[in-house]
Design an enzyme around this catalytic site. Structure first.
Site, PDB file in Angstrom:
ATOM      1  N   GLU A  51      -9.661  -4.391  -1.425  1.00  0.00           N
ATOM      2  CA  GLU A  51      -9.111  -3.687  -0.273  1.00  0.00           C
ATOM      3  C   GLU A  51      -9.626  -2.251  -0.292  1.00  0.00           C
ATOM      4  O   GLU A  51      -9.443  -1.532  -1.278  1.00  0.00           O
ATOM      5  CB  GLU A  51      -7.584  -3.667  -0.313  1.00  0.00           C
ATOM      6  CG  GLU A  51      -6.947  -4.996   0.012  1.00  0.00           C
ATOM      7  CD  GLU A  51      -5.435  -4.916  -0.003  1.00  0.00           C
ATOM      8  OE1 GLU A  51      -4.900  -3.799  -0.159  1.00  0.00           O
ATOM      9  OE2 GLU A  51      -4.792  -5.959   0.127  1.00  0.00           O
ATOM     10  N   ASP A  62       2.394   5.298   1.848  1.00  0.00           N
ATOM     11  CA  ASP A  62       1.767   5.616   0.571  1.00  0.00           C
ATOM     12  C   ASP A  62       2.615   6.609  -0.221  1.00  0.00           C
ATOM     13  O   ASP A  62       3.104   7.603   0.314  1.00  0.00           O
ATOM     14  CB  ASP A  62       0.376   6.210   0.801  1.00  0.00           C
ATOM     15  CG  ASP A  62      -0.626   5.156   1.242  1.00  0.00           C
ATOM     16  OD1 ASP A  62      -0.937   4.279   0.424  1.00  0.00           O
ATOM     17  OD2 ASP A  62      -1.072   5.220   2.395  1.00  0.00           O
TER      18      ASP A  62
END
Length: 287
Positions: A51, A62
């Site tokens: 990824e 995140d």
């Protein structure tokens, strides 16, 4: 490589009686060339699927570790075209399917059709879209389907049954199951709620289910691999690169971790092989 390549790798791991290992790093971190070297190292160390993160200024899912890496990439001047260039270099350097992990806004600004066209031309297998609600996804999914790309969407432990069915119906390649609520980052325990979520997803789809958020070592990878079709690891790799005094040390660190995790996804008990859901069963429940 297309979505078919991604589906083939997941199916091959299943035939081997194990989960697939999926490794994440953002493009442009620590540099554009350094990211290509690092992601290639992950594939060589045992990651079945890669990824590539698209650095973004508002990465709401995140945690601090990935935000730091994103900040480095953005400071390096990385843009969407550089991410697509990274994908192209990786598909030439390794046989692992390559996905782009991204928020919707960069794709929308770039143009969904343009992004899908260039991602497919780069040899990418699809996108993992973190914040795109499936009810607003056709602008992307239609373009992705035209170019043979997978569209992976995320579900959380709090997702309702109808929501799970809707997300699964919109997904191709696999469904991303978040192991817990909150942002990315290493955790001491990752499997408690994830196992139940995976079981619920399998009631509504025949797609593989891959689990991410929090996996940081081989023991946790083995824990997740006992019930999931794939184990997604990101922050642990990023942390090793951030903490390393130099690139060679960082690459050695992520290579060692990839090997540990690859051994972990192969350490499942015999009676816990991954089981894809059955589309017939899912259709019966939805009907």
């Amino acid at each position: 490589m297309s979505a078919a390549r991604l589906e083939g790798v997941l199916a091959a791991a299943r035939r081997e009686g194990r989960a697939a290992l999926i490794g994440y790093l953002p493009a442009g971190f620590p540099t554009v060339d350094g990211a290509v070297r690092a992601l290639t190292t992950l594939a060589e160390g045992g990651c079945d699927i890669l990824e590539v993160g698209l650095p973004y200024t508002d990465p709401v899912l995140d945690g601090p570790v990935n935000q730091d890496a994103n900040a480095v990439a953005l400071a390096n001047g990385v843009r969407t075209a550089d991410v697509l260039g990274t994908v192209a270099r990786l598909t030439r350097a390794t046989s692992a399917p390559v996905l782009v992990m991204t928020y919707w806004n960069p794709v929308y600004q770039y143009g969904p059709e343009r992004f899908a066209t260039e991602l497919a031309a780069a040899g990418g297998s699809g996108c993992l879209l973190l914040d795109l609600p499936v009810q607003h996804a056709p602008q992307w999914t239609d373009a992705a389907e035209r170019h043979g790309l997978a569209s992976v969407f995320l579900v959380a432990p709090t997702s309702t049954g109808p929501r799970l069915a809707r997300v699964a119906a919109a997904s191709t390649g696999f469904v991303y199951a978040a192991s817990s609520l909150g942002v990315t980052g290493m955790r001491q325990s990752v499997g408690e709620r994830a196992a139940g979520l995976v079981a619920r997803i399998r009631e509504v789809t025949g797609l593989p289910v891959c689990v991410g958020l929090g996996v940081s070592d081989g023991a946790q990878a083995a824990e997740i691999a006992a019930f999931a079709d794939g184990v997604i690891v990101g922050s642990a790799f990023v942390r090793r690169l951030l903490d390393a005094p130099g690139e060679d040390t960082g690459l050695a660190g992520i290579a060692a971790l990839a090997k540990e995790l690859a051994a972990g996804v192969r350490r499942r008990p015999e009676n816990s092989s991954p089981k894809f859901g059955t589309r017939e069963g899912a259709a019966g429940k939805e009907g």
